[in-house]
Design a protein around this motif. Sequence first.
Motif: not given
Length: 186
Positions: A111-114, A118-120, A133-135
């Motif tokens: 969930v965190v990575f994907y 999506a934002f990237i 964003y990941a943090a």
Amino acid sequence: MFNEVKNITARQAFIGILVFTGAIAPGVLSIFYFDPELFKSLDAFKLVILSMGISLPVVWLNLFVASIHVHSVNLKDRLNGEPSKIYGSKEEKNKDELLFEFIVALWSSSVVFYTTFAFIFFKELSIEYALFYAAGFQLFVYVLAALTHMSNKKLQKKLDGKGGGDHSTSFELAPLDLQVVPSEPK
């Protein structure tokens, strides 16, 4: 080779897919997006090892969240006087608890990575913003875990006030407690 593939159970296939999507694919996507030349130059084995080096620290951090989730589900079942939805017996609990927590950790990491990816991809962010964003998403997951933990404390007080029922099946929250409890011989 086809006989080996035929012998794979649905549970093994599910765990394999989850390990790939939670521990390997996020690292591969990161390398592919941020350093395409490195992606092209690595052979498959080195790519998998480097990808796991990127993804697994987040998975290990999410084992704490998984421990809280498993404790929450079992505590609510005990409060309602029901058997555990996760484990049928003490033996199954000892055998499957770490596996279930690892599955929840892989799911949380995915969930965190994907969400970050999506934002990237849509905002065309640099690696610095991607890490930011990941943090942020990881912090959100931890806040949810903290709220769950506080709710668990209230449920535990309620359970202790009722007499708690059978204390032989109760357990304390012990994040990342990797002790193996041997089962009695049959």
